[in-house]
Design a protein around this motif. Sequence first.
Motif, mmCIF file in Angstrom:
data_model
loop_
_atom_site.group_PDB
_atom_site.id
_atom_site.type_symbol
_atom_site.label_atom_id
_atom_site.label_comp_id
_atom_site.label_asym_id
_atom_site.label_seq_id
_atom_site.Cartn_x
_atom_site.Cartn_y
_atom_site.Cartn_z
ATOM 1 N N PHE A 1 0.835 -1.200 0.000
ATOM 2 C CA PHE A 1 0.000 0.000 0.000
ATOM 3 C C PHE A 1 0.868 1.248 0.000
ATOM 4 N N ASP A 2 1.950 1.239 0.794
ATOM 5 C CA ASP A 2 2.860 2.385 0.834
ATOM 6 C C ASP A 2 3.472 2.641 -0.544
ATOM 7 N N GLY B 1 3.529 10.548 -5.943
ATOM 8 C CA GLY B 1 4.876 10.996 -6.295
ATOM 9 C C GLY B 1 5.696 11.393 -5.086
ATOM 10 N N LYS B 2 5.180 11.130 -3.895
ATOM 11 C CA LYS B 2 5.876 11.463 -2.648
ATOM 12 C C LYS B 2 6.051 10.185 -1.838
#
Length: 96
Positions: free
Chosen positions: A37-38, A46-47
């Motif tokens: 999920f991360d 994009g982070k």
Amino acid sequence: MTAIAQRVRRVLVIDDNPEIHNDIKKILQPTTASDDFDDLLSDITGKPAPKVHHAMIQVDSAFQGDEGIRMVRQARMEEQPYALAFVGCRIFLISL
């Protein structure tokens, strides 16, 4: 006691149904799905995904009431008590 050891929480499941034990372990113990999920969140935004520190949970199983009582007593003698116990009500009615 190390910082990691302090974050470990012990949970005892006392029930004669193995499916109950499995379900509780699925809920309480982290899986690799959270890493997936991360990664997905990072790809979408994009982070980097925020890092969340979860307490480690050790889930122990007892399938009879007497066994559960012995485990609780042993944990207290070892000064590593359980933080929580899930107890099937029928277990203790049968034990009486």
